[in-house]
Motif scaffolding. Structure first.
Motif, PDB file in Angstrom:
ATOM      1  N   VAL A   1       0.841  -1.198   0.000  1.00  0.00           N
ATOM      2  CA  VAL A   1       0.000   0.000   0.000  1.00  0.00           C
ATOM      3  C   VAL A   1       0.878   1.250   0.000  1.00  0.00           C
ATOM      4  CG1 VAL A   1      -1.590   1.372   1.393  1.00  0.00           C
ATOM      5  CG2 VAL A   1      -1.994  -1.080   1.084  1.00  0.00           C
ATOM      6  N   ARG A   2       1.893   1.254   0.853  1.00  0.00           N
ATOM      7  CA  ARG A   2       2.788   2.410   0.949  1.00  0.00           C
ATOM      8  C   ARG A   2       3.488   2.683  -0.388  1.00  0.00           C
ATOM      9  NH1 ARG A   2       5.293   4.376   5.533  1.00  0.00           N
ATOM     10  NH2 ARG A   2       4.726   2.490   6.686  1.00  0.00           N
ATOM     11  N   LEU A   3       4.029   1.628  -0.980  1.00  0.00           N
ATOM     12  CA  LEU A   3       4.752   1.792  -2.244  1.00  0.00           C
ATOM     13  C   LEU A   3       3.801   2.103  -3.397  1.00  0.00           C
ATOM     14  CD1 LEU A   3       7.365  -1.108  -1.969  1.00  0.00           C
ATOM     15  CD2 LEU A   3       7.656   1.312  -1.415  1.00  0.00           C
ATOM     16  N   GLY A   4       2.587   1.536  -3.330  1.00  0.00           N
ATOM     17  CA  GLY A   4       1.621   1.777  -4.403  1.00  0.00           C
ATOM     18  C   GLY A   4       1.134   3.205  -4.463  1.00  0.00           C
ATOM     19  N   PHE A   5       1.188   3.909  -3.335  1.00  0.00           N
ATOM     20  CA  PHE A   5       0.776   5.311  -3.312  1.00  0.00           C
ATOM     21  C   PHE A   5       1.935   6.268  -3.544  1.00  0.00           C
ATOM     22  CE2 PHE A   5      -0.278   9.276  -0.948  1.00  0.00           C
ATOM     23  CZ  PHE A   5      -1.386   9.664  -1.686  1.00  0.00           C
ATOM     24  N   SER A   6       3.146   5.785  -3.433  1.00  0.00           N
ATOM     25  CA  SER A   6       4.303   6.681  -3.447  1.00  0.00           C
ATOM     26  C   SER A   6       5.308   6.332  -4.535  1.00  0.00           C
ATOM     27  CB  SER A   6       4.974   6.681  -2.069  1.00  0.00           C
ATOM     28  OG  SER A   6       5.360   5.345  -1.706  1.00  0.00           O
ATOM     29  N   VAL A   7       6.061   5.269  -4.306  1.00  0.00           N
ATOM     30  CA  VAL A   7       7.170   4.951  -5.203  1.00  0.00           C
ATOM     31  C   VAL A   7       6.681   4.527  -6.582  1.00  0.00           C
ATOM     32  CG1 VAL A   7       9.144   3.428  -5.566  1.00  0.00           C
ATOM     33  CG2 VAL A   7       8.700   4.371  -3.291  1.00  0.00           C
ATOM     34  N   LEU A   8       5.638   3.695  -6.637  1.00  0.00           N
ATOM     35  CA  LEU A   8       5.155   3.214  -7.937  1.00  0.00           C
ATOM     36  C   LEU A   8       4.689   4.354  -8.840  1.00  0.00           C
ATOM     37  CD1 LEU A   8       4.519   0.926  -9.879  1.00  0.00           C
ATOM     38  CD2 LEU A   8       2.328   0.594  -8.682  1.00  0.00           C
ATOM     39  N   PRO A   9       3.791   5.252  -8.393  1.00  0.00           N
ATOM     40  CA  PRO A   9       3.432   6.361  -9.273  1.00  0.00           C
ATOM     41  C   PRO A   9       4.600   7.282  -9.586  1.00  0.00           C
ATOM     42  CG  PRO A   9       2.418   6.633  -7.114  1.00  0.00           C
ATOM     43  CD  PRO A   9       2.978   5.251  -7.157  1.00  0.00           C
ATOM     44  N   ALA A  10       5.531   7.436  -8.629  1.00  0.00           N
ATOM     45  CA  ALA A  10       6.705   8.274  -8.887  1.00  0.00           C
ATOM     46  C   ALA A  10       7.541   7.697 -10.016  1.00  0.00           C
ATOM     47  CB  ALA A  10       7.545   8.403  -7.614  1.00  0.00           C
ATOM     48  N   VAL A  11       7.775   6.387  -9.971  1.00  0.00           N
ATOM     49  CA  VAL A  11       8.582   5.738 -11.010  1.00  0.00           C
ATOM     50  C   VAL A  11       7.902   5.852 -12.377  1.00  0.00           C
ATOM     51  CG1 VAL A  11       9.416   3.493 -11.830  1.00  0.00           C
ATOM     52  CG2 VAL A  11       9.765   4.173  -9.441  1.00  0.00           C
ATOM     53  N   ILE A  12       6.580   5.631 -12.407  1.00  0.00           N
ATOM     54  CA  ILE A  12       5.856   5.697 -13.682  1.00  0.00           C
ATOM     55  C   ILE A  12       5.911   7.106 -14.263  1.00  0.00           C
ATOM     56  CG2 ILE A  12       3.598   5.465 -14.770  1.00  0.00           C
ATOM     57  CD1 ILE A  12       2.966   3.252 -12.742  1.00  0.00           C
ATOM     58  N   VAL A  13       5.652   8.105 -13.421  1.00  0.00           N
ATOM     59  CA  VAL A  13       5.666   9.491 -13.899  1.00  0.00           C
ATOM     60  C   VAL A  13       7.060   9.893 -14.373  1.00  0.00           C
ATOM     61  CG1 VAL A  13       5.515  11.890 -13.121  1.00  0.00           C
ATOM     62  CG2 VAL A  13       3.652  10.292 -12.626  1.00  0.00           C
ATOM     63  N   LEU A  14       8.086   9.525 -13.611  1.00  0.00           N
ATOM     64  CA  LEU A  14       9.449   9.889 -14.000  1.00  0.00           C
ATOM     65  C   LEU A  14       9.898   9.146 -15.254  1.00  0.00           C
ATOM     66  CD1 LEU A  14      11.172  10.117 -10.495  1.00  0.00           C
ATOM     67  CD2 LEU A  14      10.510  11.998 -12.016  1.00  0.00           C
ATOM     68  N   ALA A  15       9.299   7.982 -15.523  1.00  0.00           N
ATOM     69  CA  ALA A  15       9.641   7.246 -16.744  1.00  0.00           C
ATOM     70  C   ALA A  15       9.260   8.035 -17.995  1.00  0.00           C
ATOM     71  CB  ALA A  15       8.937   5.890 -16.752  1.00  0.00           C
ATOM     72  N   ALA A  16       8.324   8.970 -17.852  1.00  0.00           N
ATOM     73  CA  ALA A  16       7.921   9.783 -19.003  1.00  0.00           C
ATOM     74  C   ALA A  16       8.873  10.943 -19.258  1.00  0.00           C
ATOM     75  CB  ALA A  16       6.508  10.318 -18.799  1.00  0.00           C
ATOM     76  N   VAL A  17       9.739  11.259 -18.305  1.00  0.00           N
ATOM     77  CA  VAL A  17      10.635  12.411 -18.464  1.00  0.00           C
ATOM     78  C   VAL A  17      11.565  12.251 -19.670  1.00  0.00           C
ATOM     79  CG1 VAL A  17      12.552  13.668 -17.394  1.00  0.00           C
ATOM     80  CG2 VAL A  17      10.482  13.152 -16.066  1.00  0.00           C
ATOM     81  N   PRO A  18      12.239  11.093 -19.862  1.00  0.00           N
ATOM     82  CA  PRO A  18      13.060  10.951 -21.076  1.00  0.00           C
ATOM     83  C   PRO A  18      12.249  11.037 -22.365  1.00  0.00           C
ATOM     84  CG  PRO A  18      13.594   9.242 -19.466  1.00  0.00           C
ATOM     85  CD  PRO A  18      12.348   9.913 -18.989  1.00  0.00           C
ATOM     86  N   VAL A  19      10.978  10.628 -22.290  1.00  0.00           N
ATOM     87  CA  VAL A  19      10.118  10.728 -23.473  1.00  0.00           C
ATOM     88  C   VAL A  19       9.873  12.200 -23.807  1.00  0.00           C
ATOM     89  CG1 VAL A  19       7.878  10.145 -24.464  1.00  0.00           C
ATOM     90  CG2 VAL A  19       9.031   8.519 -22.943  1.00  0.00           C
ATOM     91  N   PHE A  20       9.466  12.977 -22.792  1.00  0.00           N
ATOM     92  CA  PHE A  20       9.202  14.393 -23.024  1.00  0.00           C
ATOM     93  C   PHE A  20      10.465  15.152 -23.429  1.00  0.00           C
ATOM     94  CE2 PHE A  20       5.454  13.906 -19.972  1.00  0.00           C
ATOM     95  CZ  PHE A  20       4.525  13.939 -20.998  1.00  0.00           C
ATOM     96  N   ALA A  21      11.606  14.693 -22.973  1.00  0.00           N
ATOM     97  CA  ALA A  21      12.862  15.361 -23.335  1.00  0.00           C
ATOM     98  C   ALA A  21      13.112  15.303 -24.840  1.00  0.00           C
ATOM     99  CB  ALA A  21      14.029  14.741 -22.576  1.00  0.00           C
ATOM    100  N   ARG A  22      12.481  14.357 -25.531  1.00  0.00           N
ATOM    101  CA  ARG A  22      12.648  14.215 -26.981  1.00  0.00           C
ATOM    102  C   ARG A  22      11.676  15.091 -27.766  1.00  0.00           C
ATOM    103  NH1 ARG A  22      11.910   8.106 -28.229  1.00  0.00           N
ATOM    104  NH2 ARG A  22      12.562   8.823 -30.312  1.00  0.00           N
ATOM    105  N   TYR A  23      10.784  15.763 -27.059  1.00  0.00           N
ATOM    106  CA  TYR A  23       9.803  16.626 -27.730  1.00  0.00           C
ATOM    107  C   TYR A  23      10.513  17.817 -28.355  1.00  0.00           C
ATOM    108  CZ  TYR A  23       5.878  19.895 -28.226  1.00  0.00           C
ATOM    109  OH  TYR A  23       4.950  20.796 -28.694  1.00  0.00           O
ATOM    110  N   ARG A  24      10.226  18.087 -29.618  1.00  0.00           N
ATOM    111  CA  ARG A  24      10.836  19.209 -30.309  1.00  0.00           C
ATOM    112  C   ARG A  24       9.761  19.926 -31.127  1.00  0.00           C
ATOM    113  NH1 ARG A  24      14.188  17.911 -27.360  1.00  0.00           N
ATOM    114  NH2 ARG A  24      16.435  17.577 -27.652  1.00  0.00           N
ATOM    115  N   LEU A  25       9.367  21.099 -30.641  1.00  0.00           N
ATOM    116  CA  LEU A  25       8.476  21.968 -31.399  1.00  0.00           C
ATOM    117  C   LEU A  25       8.659  23.359 -30.846  1.00  0.00           C
ATOM    118  CD1 LEU A  25       6.210  21.919 -33.617  1.00  0.00           C
ATOM    119  CD2 LEU A  25       4.592  22.064 -31.720  1.00  0.00           C
ATOM    120  N   GLU A  26       8.992  24.306 -31.688  1.00  0.00           N
ATOM    121  CA  GLU A  26       9.263  25.654 -31.224  1.00  0.00           C
ATOM    122  C   GLU A  26       8.006  26.245 -30.598  1.00  0.00           C
ATOM    123  OE1 GLU A  26      13.142  25.499 -32.045  1.00  0.00           O
ATOM    124  OE2 GLU A  26      12.116  27.193 -31.118  1.00  0.00           O
ATOM    125  N   ASP A  27       8.171  26.902 -29.453  1.00  0.00           N
ATOM    126  CA  ASP A  27       7.045  27.537 -28.788  1.00  0.00           C
ATOM    127  C   ASP A  27       6.632  28.850 -29.457  1.00  0.00           C
ATOM    128  OD1 ASP A  27       6.790  25.572 -26.943  1.00  0.00           O
ATOM    129  OD2 ASP A  27       7.938  26.557 -25.382  1.00  0.00           O
TER     130      ASP A  27
END
Length: 438
Positions: free
Chosen positions: A411-437
């Motif tokens: 329960v502790r990890l499911g509310f904390s570490v698991l969502p943190a890991v999933i969300v942070l896994a998207a950071v390298p994906v977003f880092a590849r985004y390229r479109l001028e603002d």
């Protein structure tokens, strides 16, 4: 494609009018998830397995429906523009259909009634939501103005979640519970839906449509072409991954408050601390957007969410006061994770239309909303698998049973570490985004 001259800044009335639509988004996105399953099992007596199918079926239907609605709205030509007629149809149909979901008979026909009514309600919601999300790409050609527009929308979304999430259960209780209580609640939510959806239609009536483009017309072809847009593909993948992480965390709120903090009522505080910051911190994220860019803001907010969520693993029994600041930190990150992708999406759509001469905004947003819905729906299932693997013991009624240390750790990890890991896994994906603002 016929270009229309660059628009002036949108009026405050348009900002507010567009934001009203998120009140409806919040109400329909929150209330069925909170109450419909319990209504089926504990008020109508529907078997839990069948009730789960009834609740989940519209989410699967969205995968097919939303891109189709997007494609059809792309081909719509009216003096109201391509989106508002669809939004109006959804705004007229959804409020009474939502009441019908909770106005059916009991007994053997209960599941069939709710299944049909909820599926029709989800269809009406799709008619509104898909064109609604497409609008920012077509009513302003200024990326900064889109950020402002979306910041209003996300703040209204947070307010709507708080009002609907807290108000709906309270009305059920105040009306005496049972079928009468749920029917009163449905009438309350129907008012929120009507105000939000019809308010968005009326509030954007003076917003221009800045481009006139041809629609590809064929849904399958348009989907393939949309997927070939690298900025869209990167943004969509990252957003869906983060929706999965958010779904895990939201589902974990009652478990964490009950078995880690030892205070079942703390769930309301945790939920408010997670959502409410969006109302207050939009000016902060807007400033970040203008100074550093949207991609940088999205990366910052994602890291903030991940670090705050991971830190919640240290929560102890009775430590609600100690973890609330961490949840607020997570909520600040969550607000940015909502605002930045939703303001980057219309930038991607506008760039695609300028380059291709094709109107594909509806298909882009149809796929987007369907994928987000699935991500949020799969999140609770992922948490359930983790708890099952850890030997979590279910209970009935208001009974709170003792759990093993392994289950509590899950329960502790499911509310904390698991969502943190999933969300942070998207950071390298977003880092590849390229479109001028600009």
């Amino acid at each position: 494609m016929t270009a229309v001259p660059t628009s002036a800044r949108l009026s405050r009335g348009t900002h507010l009018g567009y934001a009203l639509g998120s009140i409806a988004t919040a109400a329909f996105g929150t209330v069925p998830g909170l109450l419909l399953l319990f209504y089926l099992t504990d008020v109508l007596g529907v078997a839990a397995g069948l009730a789960g199918v009834v609740v989940f079926a519209p989410k699967a239907w969205d995968v097919v429906l939303n891109p189709w609605i997007g494609s059809r709205s792309d081909r719509t030509e009216t003096r109201w523009g391509p989106r508002r007629p669809w939004m109006l149809a959804g705004g007229i149909a959804l409020p009474p259909l939502f009441v019908l979901v909770f106005a059916g008979p009991g007994g053997s026909a209960a599941a069939i009634w709710v299944a049909v009514a909820f599926l029709l309600a989800a269809t009406a919601y799709g008619c509104f939501q898909v064109p609604y999300v497409a609008q920012p790409a077509e009513i302003t050609d200024d990326p900064g103005e889109r950020s402002t527009l979306i910041s209003w929308r996300v703040a209204a979304l947070a307010l709507g979640i708080l009002v609907a999430g807290a108000g709906a259960p309270a009305i059920v209780d105040a009306a005496g519970g049972g079928r009468v209580g749920y029917l009163a609640m449905a009438a309350f939510v129907a008012v929120l839906l009507a105000v939000g959806m019809l308010g968005a239609v009326a509030g954007t009536r003076r917003a221009p449509t800045l481009t006139r483009v041809r629609s590809e017309g064929r849904l399958g072809t348009t989907l393939r072409l949309a997927w070939r847009s690298r900025p869209y593909r990167v943004l969509l993948i990252g957003f869906v991954v983060q929706a999965l992480g958010i779904g895990v965390m939201l589902a974990g709120v009652p478990y964490y408050s009950t078995y880690v903090l030892g205070d079942e009522s703390a769930g309301t505080l945790l939920f408010a601390a997670l959502v409410a910051p969006a109302i207050l911190v939009m000016p902060l994220w807007l400033r970040v957007s203008r100074k550093l860019g949207k991609r940088a803001g999205l990366l910052m907010s994602s890291v903030l969410f991940g670090l705050g969520a991971a830190a919640l693993a240290v929560g102890k029994d009775g430590g609600t006061g100690a973890v609330l600041p961490l949840v607020v930190l997570v909520g600040i990150g969550y607000a940015g994770m909502q605002m930045f992708p939703l303001s980057m999406l219309p930038d991607v759509i506008a760039a695609d239309e300028a380059a291709s001469g094709q109107r594909r905004a509806g298909v882009f947003t149809g796929v987007w909303t369907a994928a987000e819905t699935l991500g949020l729906a799969v999140g609770p299932g992922l948490l359930g698998l983790l708890l099952a693997a850890a030997g979590y013991v279910s209970s009935t009624g208001d009974e709170v049973v003792g759990q093993t240390s392994t289950a509590v750790t899950a329960v502790r990890l499911g509310f904390s570490v698991l969502p943190a890991v999933i969300v942070l896994a998207a950071v390298p994906v977003f880092a590849r985004y390229r479109l001028e603002d600009a």
